[in-house]
Design an enzyme around this catalytic site. Structure first.
Site, PDB file in Angstrom:
ATOM      1  N   HIS A   1      -9.260  -3.766  -1.809  1.00 21.70           N
ATOM      2  CA  HIS A   1      -8.227  -3.008  -1.081  1.00 21.70           C
ATOM      3  C   HIS A   1      -8.586  -1.515  -1.063  1.00 21.70           C
ATOM      4  O   HIS A   1      -8.544  -0.873  -0.011  1.00 21.70           O
ATOM      5  CB  HIS A   1      -6.864  -3.242  -1.754  1.00 21.70           C
ATOM      6  CG  HIS A   1      -5.736  -2.471  -1.148  1.00 21.70           C
ATOM      7  ND1 HIS A   1      -4.641  -3.077  -0.551  1.00 21.70           N
ATOM      8  CD2 HIS A   1      -5.506  -1.135  -1.058  1.00 21.70           C
ATOM      9  CE1 HIS A   1      -3.813  -2.143  -0.106  1.00 21.70           C
ATOM     10  NE2 HIS A   1      -4.309  -0.951  -0.411  1.00 21.70           N
ATOM     11  N   GLU A   2      -8.957  -0.978  -2.223  1.00 18.19           N
ATOM     12  CA  GLU A   2      -9.282   0.459  -2.300  1.00 18.19           C
ATOM     13  C   GLU A   2     -10.580   0.765  -1.554  1.00 18.19           C
ATOM     14  O   GLU A   2     -10.692   1.802  -0.896  1.00 18.19           O
ATOM     15  CB  GLU A   2      -9.385   0.914  -3.761  1.00 18.19           C
ATOM     16  CG  GLU A   2      -8.112   0.712  -4.580  1.00 18.19           C
ATOM     17  CD  GLU A   2      -6.863   1.261  -3.931  1.00 18.19           C
ATOM     18  OE1 GLU A   2      -6.941   2.250  -3.179  1.00 18.19           O
ATOM     19  OE2 GLU A   2      -5.780   0.688  -4.155  1.00 18.19           O
TER      20      GLU A   2
ATOM     21  N   CYS B   1       0.849  -1.189   0.000  1.00 16.84           N
ATOM     22  CA  CYS B   1       0.000   0.000   0.000  1.00 16.84           C
ATOM     23  C   CYS B   1       0.884   1.238   0.000  1.00 16.84           C
ATOM     24  O   CYS B   1       1.871   1.296   0.733  1.00 16.84           O
ATOM     25  CB  CYS B   1      -0.889  -0.018   1.239  1.00 16.84           C
ATOM     26  SG  CYS B   1      -1.997   1.397   1.359  1.00 16.84           S
TER      27      CYS B   1
ATOM     28  N   HIS C   1     -10.095   1.416   2.019  1.00 19.11           N
ATOM     29  CA  HIS C   1      -9.638   2.775   2.336  1.00 19.11           C
ATOM     30  C   HIS C   1     -10.826   3.720   2.566  1.00 19.11           C
ATOM     31  O   HIS C   1     -10.745   4.623   3.395  1.00 19.11           O
ATOM     32  CB  HIS C   1      -8.763   3.341   1.217  1.00 19.11           C
ATOM     33  CG  HIS C   1      -7.339   2.852   1.253  1.00 19.11           C
ATOM     34  ND1 HIS C   1      -6.516   3.035   2.343  1.00 19.11           N
ATOM     35  CD2 HIS C   1      -6.583   2.217   0.332  1.00 19.11           C
ATOM     36  CE1 HIS C   1      -5.319   2.517   2.090  1.00 19.11           C
ATOM     37  NE2 HIS C   1      -5.334   2.005   0.869  1.00 19.11           N
TER      38      HIS C   1
HETATM   39 ZN   LIG Z   1      -3.723   1.066  -0.038  1.00 17.53          ZN
END
Ligand SMILES: [Zn+2]
Length: 175
Positions: free
Chosen positions: A140-141, A98, A144
């Site tokens: 993954h995004e 990341c 966030h």
């Molecule tokens: Zn990330």
């Protein structure tokens, strides 16, 4: 110059606000900033909170190519106000990194088949299914936007967290 927010910055632990639709120029400007940082950092994905903007926007660019109008995976896809549902119970593990956590990799379980519904920069609401590596980037995004990072999903710190340097050695050995 826009910089990447590093782990410890509260924005990475904040649930991002939905973008108000219809999409206006401020969102295009935000995407341009994210685009620039993604290219500078040679990433394959970036979420708005990573540049300090707590809004539900991310870019998925598996080929490290990003270009307007940001409507295909080949040239980078802008995803606004997404919802994600899993289409399988099957989970796969891969090493993830990341931009906000430099130097560290984690072996992260993710669902490998997902349905994503989102708004494009042109204001169109679309839904698509994604699998494997691409699904992993979306998840993954998306994390966030929920105030999560990949380390939150590590199953064992003892075995599943390594440095970039060790990761490079591991990959070299496996070739
Ligand atoms: Zn990330």
């Amino acid at each position: 110059m826009t910089r990447i927010c590093q782990l410890g910055h509260p924005v990475l632990r904040t649930i991002a606000a939905p973008v108000i639709e219809p999409i206006d120029n401020s969102v295009w400007r935000l995407v341009r900033d994210m685009h620039r940082v993604l290219l500078d950092e040679k990433g394959i994905g970036i979420a708005a909170p990573q540049i300090g903007v707590s809004k539900q926007v991310f870019i998925v660019a598996p080929n490290q190519v990003v270009n307007p109008p940001y409507t295909s995976l080949d040239t980078g896809l802008v995803v606004i106000n997404p919802t994600i549902s899993a289409l399988t119970d099957t989970v796969t593990h891969e090493w993830e990194g990341c931009l906000s956590i430099p130097g560290i990799r984690g072996y992260i379980p993710r669902r490998c088949h997902i349905l994503v519904e989102y708004t494009t920069l042109n204001g169109e609401r679309v839904s698509e299914t994604y699998t494997d590596f691409t699904a992993r980037i979306f998840l993954h995004e998306y994390d966030h936007l929920m105030g999560l990072v990949f380390l939150d999903r590590v199953e064992s710190i003892k075995t599943d967290v390594i440095t970039d340097q060790f990761y490079d050695e591991l990959m070299a050995d496996s070739e």
